[in-house]
Design an enzyme around this catalytic site. Structure first.
Site, PDB file in Angstrom:
ATOM      1  N   PHE A 125      36.796  43.020  36.417  1.00  0.00           N
ATOM      2  CA  PHE A 125      36.405  41.647  36.786  1.00  0.00           C
ATOM      3  C   PHE A 125      34.898  41.433  36.737  1.00  0.00           C
ATOM      4  O   PHE A 125      34.433  40.305  36.630  1.00  0.00           O
ATOM      5  CB  PHE A 125      36.914  41.313  38.206  1.00  0.00           C
ATOM      6  CG  PHE A 125      36.027  41.828  39.313  1.00  0.00           C
ATOM      7  CD1 PHE A 125      34.937  41.085  39.766  1.00  0.00           C
ATOM      8  CD2 PHE A 125      36.241  43.082  39.884  1.00  0.00           C
ATOM      9  CE1 PHE A 125      34.106  41.561  40.774  1.00  0.00           C
ATOM     10  CE2 PHE A 125      35.411  43.562  40.889  1.00  0.00           C
ATOM     11  CZ  PHE A 125      34.342  42.805  41.333  1.00  0.00           C
ATOM     12  N   LYS A 153      43.048  42.660  27.278  1.00  0.00           N
ATOM     13  CA  LYS A 153      43.733  42.399  28.560  1.00  0.00           C
ATOM     14  C   LYS A 153      42.625  42.359  29.604  1.00  0.00           C
ATOM     15  O   LYS A 153      42.224  43.382  30.140  1.00  0.00           O
ATOM     16  CB  LYS A 153      44.731  43.527  28.853  1.00  0.00           C
ATOM     17  CG  LYS A 153      45.887  43.173  29.774  1.00  0.00           C
ATOM     18  CD  LYS A 153      45.514  42.654  31.151  1.00  0.00           C
ATOM     19  CE  LYS A 153      44.990  43.696  32.091  1.00  0.00           C
ATOM     20  NZ  LYS A 153      44.448  43.096  33.348  1.00  0.00           N
ATOM     21  N   ARG A 190      41.406  38.533  37.667  1.00  0.00           N
ATOM     22  CA  ARG A 190      40.679  37.820  38.725  1.00  0.00           C
ATOM     23  C   ARG A 190      39.750  36.748  38.161  1.00  0.00           C
ATOM     24  O   ARG A 190      39.475  35.761  38.822  1.00  0.00           O
ATOM     25  CB  ARG A 190      39.881  38.812  39.561  1.00  0.00           C
ATOM     26  CG  ARG A 190      40.820  39.716  40.351  1.00  0.00           C
ATOM     27  CD  ARG A 190      40.066  40.629  41.254  1.00  0.00           C
ATOM     28  NE  ARG A 190      40.440  42.010  41.026  1.00  0.00           N
ATOM     29  CZ  ARG A 190      39.803  43.055  41.535  1.00  0.00           C
ATOM     30  NH1 ARG A 190      38.752  42.888  42.279  1.00  0.00           N
ATOM     31  NH2 ARG A 190      40.215  44.270  41.284  1.00  0.00           N
ATOM     32  N   SER A 242      37.906  50.933  37.560  1.00  0.00           N
ATOM     33  CA  SER A 242      37.694  51.951  38.594  1.00  0.00           C
ATOM     34  C   SER A 242      38.233  53.314  38.113  1.00  0.00           C
ATOM     35  O   SER A 242      39.081  53.386  37.218  1.00  0.00           O
ATOM     36  CB  SER A 242      38.344  51.511  39.895  1.00  0.00           C
ATOM     37  OG  SER A 242      39.688  51.164  39.665  1.00  0.00           O
ATOM     38  N   CYS A 260      28.460  48.053  37.888  1.00  0.00           N
ATOM     39  CA  CYS A 260      28.653  49.511  37.768  1.00  0.00           C
ATOM     40  C   CYS A 260      27.308  50.212  37.613  1.00  0.00           C
ATOM     41  O   CYS A 260      27.215  51.419  37.754  1.00  0.00           O
ATOM     42  CB  CYS A 260      29.541  49.834  36.583  1.00  0.00           C
ATOM     43  SG  CYS A 260      28.808  49.331  35.042  1.00  0.00           S
TER      44      CYS A 260
HETATM   45  P1  NAD Z   1      40.103  47.817  38.348  1.00  0.00           P
HETATM   46  O1  NAD Z   1      40.203  49.265  38.019  1.00  0.00           O
HETATM   47  O2  NAD Z   1      40.793  47.305  39.555  1.00  0.00           O
HETATM   48  O3  NAD Z   1      40.677  46.946  37.134  1.00  0.00           O
HETATM   49  C1  NAD Z   1      40.305  47.192  35.804  1.00  0.00           C
HETATM   50  C2  NAD Z   1      41.452  46.792  34.888  1.00  0.00           C
HETATM   51  O4  NAD Z   1      42.588  47.614  35.175  1.00  0.00           O
HETATM   52  C3  NAD Z   1      41.904  45.343  35.077  1.00  0.00           C
HETATM   53  O5  NAD Z   1      42.143  44.778  33.810  1.00  0.00           O
HETATM   54  C4  NAD Z   1      43.177  45.466  35.892  1.00  0.00           C
HETATM   55  O6  NAD Z   1      44.104  44.461  35.618  1.00  0.00           O
HETATM   56  C5  NAD Z   1      43.721  46.817  35.467  1.00  0.00           C
HETATM   57  N1  NAD Z   1      44.486  47.467  36.546  1.00  0.00           N
HETATM   58  C6  NAD Z   1      44.336  47.281  37.879  1.00  0.00           C
HETATM   59  N2  NAD Z   1      45.195  48.063  38.566  1.00  0.00           N
HETATM   60  C7  NAD Z   1      45.882  48.777  37.656  1.00  0.00           C
HETATM   61  C8  NAD Z   1      46.895  49.786  37.747  1.00  0.00           C
HETATM   62  N3  NAD Z   1      47.343  50.205  38.917  1.00  0.00           N
HETATM   63  N4  NAD Z   1      47.366  50.304  36.604  1.00  0.00           N
HETATM   64  C9  NAD Z   1      46.890  49.904  35.410  1.00  0.00           C
HETATM   65  N5  NAD Z   1      45.934  48.965  35.267  1.00  0.00           N
HETATM   66  C10 NAD Z   1      45.428  48.407  36.365  1.00  0.00           C
HETATM   67  O7  NAD Z   1      38.537  47.475  38.371  1.00  0.00           O
HETATM   68  P2  NAD Z   1      37.850  46.144  38.865  1.00  0.00           P
HETATM   69  O8  NAD Z   1      37.938  46.047  40.353  1.00  0.00           O
HETATM   70  O9  NAD Z   1      38.300  44.995  38.053  1.00  0.00           O
HETATM   71  O10 NAD Z   1      36.328  46.435  38.448  1.00  0.00           O
HETATM   72  C11 NAD Z   1      35.437  47.141  39.254  1.00  0.00           C
HETATM   73  C12 NAD Z   1      35.414  48.614  38.889  1.00  0.00           C
HETATM   74  O11 NAD Z   1      35.049  48.785  37.528  1.00  0.00           O
HETATM   75  C13 NAD Z   1      34.373  49.381  39.678  1.00  0.00           C
HETATM   76  O12 NAD Z   1      34.887  50.633  39.999  1.00  0.00           O
HETATM   77  C14 NAD Z   1      33.211  49.514  38.697  1.00  0.00           C
HETATM   78  O13 NAD Z   1      32.340  50.589  38.936  1.00  0.00           O
HETATM   79  C15 NAD Z   1      33.960  49.698  37.429  1.00  0.00           C
HETATM   80  N6  NAD Z   1      33.128  49.397  36.280  1.00  0.00           N
HETATM   81  C16 NAD Z   1      32.699  50.426  35.508  1.00  0.00           C
HETATM   82  C17 NAD Z   1      31.892  50.180  34.417  1.00  0.00           C
HETATM   83  C18 NAD Z   1      31.426  51.302  33.546  1.00  0.00           C
HETATM   84  O14 NAD Z   1      30.971  51.016  32.454  1.00  0.00           O
HETATM   85  N7  NAD Z   1      31.515  52.551  33.958  1.00  0.00           N
HETATM   86  C19 NAD Z   1      31.512  48.872  34.107  1.00  0.00           C
HETATM   87  C20 NAD Z   1      31.969  47.839  34.926  1.00  0.00           C
HETATM   88  C21 NAD Z   1      32.789  48.112  36.012  1.00  0.00           C
END
Ligand code: NAD
Length: 498
Positions: free
Chosen positions: A148, A172, A176, A225, A280
């Site tokens: 998000f 995908k 949010r 995450s 991040c």
């Molecule tokens: P998230 O992991 O909740 O969601 C990411 C994606 O995974 C979304 O598209 C979501 O729909 C999907 N998803 C959620 N739950 C799932 C499940 N149980 N099984 C499969 N897919 C699922 O992350 P978020 O809250 O949207 O974003 C914040 C996180 O992303 C933080 O941990 C942040 O550090 C990380 N992030 C990392 C980077 C990087 O480059 N390392 C960049 C941006 C954000």
């Protein structure tokens, strides 16, 4: 109520049986609903991609690059409207939303030079009449699963590179803040990208699993995450796909005794609290080296943090806005309480912050915790909110060990005037991206982005030449053109290692 649909084969619409709520972070409550797709939705997108991709792959690279040029022009022309839409669902202030879009556009700019970066290698005369060369070819259909917190930048990191090299790409995005990804798809279409080459399927875990298991999808790029990144990586690889999966972070800023503390405080206010800490590459941990540095830093930090202005995302004077959902706000507040229970000192408490006229918005005031130690769970885990933790280190070695031993290894920064200390730190720290007097060291689009340890699963970075490598496969061709003279000089000779 406004409805956000999938964007398949150049169009939105279709029948959805499940929906998710898109919240209004500034005011609380639901502002729209997003379709949550199923197997039939993904199949429609895959069939449209299969139909469109071969011709797109055969389109010469210069023409593909021209679509990127036009897309860039269209995004720039629509910047304000895109930023407002992004802010209204994410909660970050307009300037941050423009930054989100701009950093994605820089990858599009890189893709405008595609004909150059797609050139292969050539070795003439590798044997008698034999030449060896390599080509980069697209994989077919790739997918991106995005978080998000950067709903424009991260889809563009993946989608611009994947499509410009000749793939069809299925995004995908986070459920949010799903509107900007749809606008990106519309603008790509308007820029001349054929229908079916950049598509958006909305959904939750069900859609992610369908993507990971679909045999026609060759590669998956994930950002989110860490636990989910690891899951996506394992399941995708088990299904025979190429997978890169970027995870969470807990970035440290090391402050050496000789650092310019006014500059550090200024940088920390932006890097720890900007975008409500939902980056991040945020800097949620600061490590002053030596007690004297810690006391001087703390004395300067407190008034600077107290002066931060929090407001709704469209307030031009606000330095940051609300966090994304009520649930995320509650999680952050729980982490603050855990930090207190674990024995850290709560210097500034941002809980209970209320913005007049927006009392139901998901706001949290800036929070400062001191005397945090490595054994605390609130240090070990990502909080992802406007919370800065001070971890005091006795000396350089102790400071270097903190980010190096942490489970995450996304970014790190050192603040110093000492070139030797900076050089030593950059060489030895066990983290993927390092800033020297740069608080958020996101590499420019012609380098590449990626963290280490639990911040990155798989062996390739996002964008730059790593991105080109991830979204293409290399074909190696050995060609022999005998002279046909019939004088016996055409005996085939295989080049040997000797
Ligand atoms: P998230 O992991 O909740 O969601 C990411 C994606 O995974 C979304 O598209 C979501 O729909 C999907 N998803 C959620 N739950 C799932 C499940 N149980 N099984 C499969 N897919 C699922 O992350 P978020 O809250 O949207 O974003 C914040 C996180 O992303 C933080 O941990 C942040 O550090 C990380 N992030 C990392 C980077 C990087 O480059 N390392 C960049 C941006 C954000």
């Amino acid at each position: 109520m406004r409805q956000i649909d999938h964007f398949i084969a150049g169009d939105t619409g279709g029948v959805a049986s499940r929906f998710g709520d898109v919240m209004d972070p500034n005011n609380g409550g639901v502002q729209a609903r997003v379709a949550l797709g199923d197997a039939a939705v993904l199949e429609r997108a895959v069939q449209a991609a299969l139909a469109a991709q071969p011709a797109w792959a055969m389109t010469n690279p210069q023409r593909r690059a021209r679509v990127m040029f036009e897309f860039k022009r269209l995004v720039e022309a629509n910047m304000q409207q895109l930023a407002e839409l992004l802010s209204s669902e994410h909660g970050k202030v307009i300037a941050d939303s423009k930054g989100d879009i701009q950093r994605g556009l820089e990858v599009v700019e890189f893709c405008c030079g595609l004909p150059h970066v797609m050139k292969g290698d050539y070795s003439g005369g590798a044997g008698p009449g034999i030449d060896v060369y390599s080509l980069r070819q697209p994989l077919g259909i790739g997918a991106g699963i995005t978080p998000f917190n950067f709903p424009a930048m991260i889809p563009l990191w993946m989608g611009a590179v994947a499509t410009s090299v000749g793939n069809a790409f299925i995004l995908k995005p986070s459920e949010r803040d799903p509107s900007v990804p749809n606008r990106i798809a519309e603008l790509f279409l308007e820029a001349g990208l054929p229908a079916g080459i950049f598509q958006v399927v909305h959904g939750d875990k069900e859609m992610v699993d369908l993507i990971l298991d679909h045999p026609a999808i060759s590669a998956v790029s994930f950002v989110g995450s860490s636990d989910i990144a690891q899951y996506v990586y394992s399941r995708g690889v088990a299904a025979g796909k190429r997978v890169q999966a970027m995870g969470g972070a807990k970035n440290h800023g090391i402050v050496m005794p000789d650092a310019d503390l006014d500059q550090v405080v200024n940088d920390l206010c932006g890097a720890a609290f900007g975008s409500a800490g939902e980056r991040c590459m945020a800097l949620p941990v600061v490590v002053p080296v030596g007690e004297d540095t810690a006391e001087r830093l703390r004395a300067k930090l407190i008034p600077a943090i107290e002066a931060l202005k929090i407001g709704i995302s469209s307030d031009p004077d606000a330095q940051y806005g609300p966090v994304v959902t009520a649930m995320h706000k509650a999680n952050i507040e729980r982490w603050i309480q855990t930090a207190v229970d674990e024995g850290s000192e709560l210097v500034i408490d941002g809980r209970g912050f209320s913005l007049q006229g927006h009392e139901q918005g998901y706001f949290i005031g800036p929070t400062l915790l001191d005397r945090v130690t490595p054994g605390m769970t609130s240090y070990q885990n990502e909080i992802f909110g406007p919370v800065l933790q001070i971890v005091r280190a006795k000396n350089f070695e102790e400071a270097l060990a903190l980010p190096s031993k942490h489970q995450y290894g996304n970014g790190v920064a050192i603040f110093t005037r000492n070139g030797h200390a900076a050089r030593e730190f950059a060489a030895r720290v066990n983290v993927g991206m390092v800033g020297i007097n740069v608080p958020i060291p996101v590499p420019v689009a012609y380098h590449s982005f990626g963290g280490w340890k639990r911040s990155g699963f798989g062996d390739s970075d996002q964008y730059g030449m790593d991105g080109i490598g991830f979204w293409t496969k290399k074909k190696k061709i050995t060609a022999r053109w005998p002279d046909g003279g019939g004088d016996g000089n055409n005996a085939f000779v295989i080049p040997t290692m000797g």
